[in-house]
Design a protein around this motif. Sequence first.
Motif, PDB file in Angstrom:
ATOM      1  N   THR A   1       0.903  -1.070  -0.133  1.00 46.40           N
ATOM      2  CA  THR A   1      -0.057   0.102  -0.081  1.00 46.40           C
ATOM      3  C   THR A   1       0.902   1.378  -0.065  1.00 46.40           C
ATOM      4  OG1 THR A   1      -1.858  -1.048   1.157  1.00 46.40           O
ATOM      5  CG2 THR A   1      -1.801   1.057   1.153  1.00 46.40           C
ATOM      6  N   ILE A   2       2.064   1.166   0.615  1.00 52.32           N
ATOM      7  CA  ILE A   2       2.752   2.117   0.873  1.00 52.32           C
ATOM      8  C   ILE A   2       3.299   2.679  -0.553  1.00 52.32           C
ATOM      9  CG2 ILE A   2       5.176   3.433   1.622  1.00 52.32           C
ATOM     10  CD1 ILE A   2       4.323   1.775   4.662  1.00 52.32           C
ATOM     11  N   GLY A   3       3.757   1.281  -1.024  1.00 53.29           N
ATOM     12  CA  GLY A   3       4.392   1.606  -2.915  1.00 53.29           C
ATOM     13  C   GLY A   3       3.427   2.151  -3.550  1.00 53.29           C
ATOM     14  N   GLN A   4       2.056   1.686  -3.626  1.00 50.77           N
ATOM     15  CA  GLN A   4       1.130   2.119  -4.485  1.00 50.77           C
ATOM     16  C   GLN A   4       0.855   3.633  -4.235  1.00 50.77           C
ATOM     17  OE1 GLN A   4      -0.921   0.679  -6.989  1.00 50.77           O
ATOM     18  NE2 GLN A   4       0.789  -0.875  -6.689  1.00 50.77           N
ATOM     19  N   ALA A   5       0.783   4.035  -2.838  1.00 51.59           N
ATOM     20  CA  ALA A   5       0.621   5.392  -2.573  1.00 51.59           C
ATOM     21  C   ALA A   5       1.755   6.322  -3.031  1.00 51.59           C
ATOM     22  CB  ALA A   5       0.463   5.780  -1.066  1.00 51.59           C
TER      23      ALA A   5
END
Length: 163
Positions: free
Chosen positions: A84-88
């Motif tokens: 999720t951090i990577g997608q953000a």
Amino acid sequence: VVTEHLAELGMAVATEVDVPPMAVHPFDFQDWVIRRAFERRKFAAFMLTGLGKTIVQLEWARLVVVATGERVLIVAPLNICHQTIGQAERFYGGEGEMPWGYVADLTERDALDKWLIDGDGIGITRAADMNRDPSVESASALTLPALAKRRHARVANCRHGST
């Protein structure tokens, strides 16, 4: 009449709220889900693999922060936290559309404790961090229901799969 009946059944009904300007990257069907979730305040999005649950979750969380000035805590399995951090970072670039610049990585106990006291924006933590011993004297010694009752934190319970 239908709205009153739905409310009597305990179902979330749309509220008359102004949806803040949305990011440009969600597809039309994702945009529809995000708007419905924001209008209803209680919402579950059951989407098949690859349809963008993470983007829906991040944009909904961003809208909540923008509209309320409050923060959003996402609770997920550890591998989903990092995804999720990577997608953000991929979709928001760490700057610009997310005024706070990022989704805070709260997968370490100290980071979660500090964020619960004075953090802002969106944070993400491991589900395991929400099952602390209530006798422990720290900000993260909270169960998920207790955290949800705290006025300053809105909780988004992340799905248990990958996008």
